[in-house]
Design a protein around this motif. Structure first.
Motif, mmCIF file in Angstrom:
data_model
loop_
_atom_site.group_PDB
_atom_site.id
_atom_site.type_symbol
_atom_site.label_atom_id
_atom_site.label_comp_id
_atom_site.label_asym_id
_atom_site.label_seq_id
_atom_site.Cartn_x
_atom_site.Cartn_y
_atom_site.Cartn_z
ATOM 1 N N LYS A 13 0.856 -1.189 0.000
ATOM 2 C CA LYS A 13 0.000 0.000 0.000
ATOM 3 C C LYS A 13 0.890 1.236 0.000
ATOM 4 C CE LYS A 13 -2.728 0.189 3.625
ATOM 5 N NZ LYS A 13 -3.818 0.240 4.600
ATOM 6 N N LEU A 15 0.602 4.905 0.396
ATOM 7 C CA LEU A 15 -0.286 5.998 0.761
ATOM 8 C C LEU A 15 0.271 7.292 0.199
ATOM 9 C CD1 LEU A 15 -1.036 5.028 4.467
ATOM 10 C CD2 LEU A 15 -2.312 4.456 2.396
ATOM 11 N N ASP A 16 -0.582 8.067 -0.419
ATOM 12 C CA ASP A 16 -0.110 9.259 -1.125
ATOM 13 C C ASP A 16 -1.226 10.287 -1.098
ATOM 14 O OD1 ASP A 16 0.476 11.079 -3.384
ATOM 15 O OD2 ASP A 16 2.027 9.611 -3.892
ATOM 16 N N ASN A 20 -4.094 6.738 -3.171
ATOM 17 C CA ASN A 20 -3.312 5.575 -2.762
ATOM 18 C C ASN A 20 -3.139 4.576 -3.904
ATOM 19 O OD1 ASN A 20 -3.325 6.796 -0.266
ATOM 20 N ND2 ASN A 20 -5.109 5.622 0.434
ATOM 21 N N SER A 22 -2.105 0.359 -4.693
ATOM 22 C CA SER A 22 -1.760 -1.010 -4.320
ATOM 23 C C SER A 22 -1.539 -1.817 -5.586
ATOM 24 C CB SER A 22 -2.871 -1.660 -3.484
ATOM 25 O OG SER A 22 -2.926 -1.087 -2.199
ATOM 26 N N TYR A 88 -7.061 -2.786 -0.943
ATOM 27 C CA TYR A 88 -5.683 -3.121 -0.566
ATOM 28 C C TYR A 88 -5.543 -4.515 0.043
ATOM 29 C CZ TYR A 88 -7.399 -1.099 3.839
ATOM 30 O OH TYR A 88 -8.140 -0.792 4.948
#
Ligand code: TYD
Length: 136
Positions: A13, A15-16, A20, A22, A88
């Protein structure tokens, strides 16, 4: 990883703040080579999909949107219920397990990655035949 039971697999994953990300790769995050992917979507309320086992095919099932349940039954009749509701993680389902997809939310989208190309002979649609096959 080479479980004969259905197991949840958590995906990497990233995270941004831009959104996000995946991913999964064959023979790494999931324990087979992907030959085919298919989608289940626009499922009317109360409908179920699946309701069969596969002789050979292994699958990895992800809820891309919304949620649904996967009911997995082994040859002894033991049931496991999995709720898939995030992108995810997904459910790895080995061959020779009876599986049914149910309880779809509105706008649920299901992605299935499969270890085989489509061939109808791989399906076991009769539960008693499934029990027999699994005893061999
Ligand atoms: P099926 O697997 O029987 O759906 P469910 O188990 O949810 O009832 O598939 C429904 C139809 O779609 C069937 O006629 C075959 C076709 N199909 C393909 O042609 N390719 C595929 O990869 C899949 C999964 C189904």
């Amino acid at each position: 990883m080479f479980s004969t039971k259905a197991v949840i697999i958590n995906l990497p994953k990233f995270l941004d703040p831009r959104g996000n990300l995946s991913f999964f790769e064959s023979n790494d995050h999931i324990p087979f080579e992907i030959k085919r992917s298919y989608l289940i979507y626009d499922v009317p309320g109360g409908e179920t999909r699946g309701g069969h086992a596969y002789k050979e095919q292994k699958e990895f099932v992800v809820a891309l949107s919304g949620s649904f349940d996967v009911l997995v039954t082994d040859s002894d009749g033991n049931e496991q219920l999995f709720n898939l509701n995030r992108s995810y993680f997904g459910l790895y389902i080995p061959n020779l397990l009876w599986r049914q997809l149910q309880n779809f939310s509105t706008n649920a989208v299901c992605l299935v990655a499969s270890s085989t190309h489509y061939y109808a002979e791989d399906y076991i649609r009769d539960f008693s035949e499934f029990n027999q096959n699994s005893m061999l």
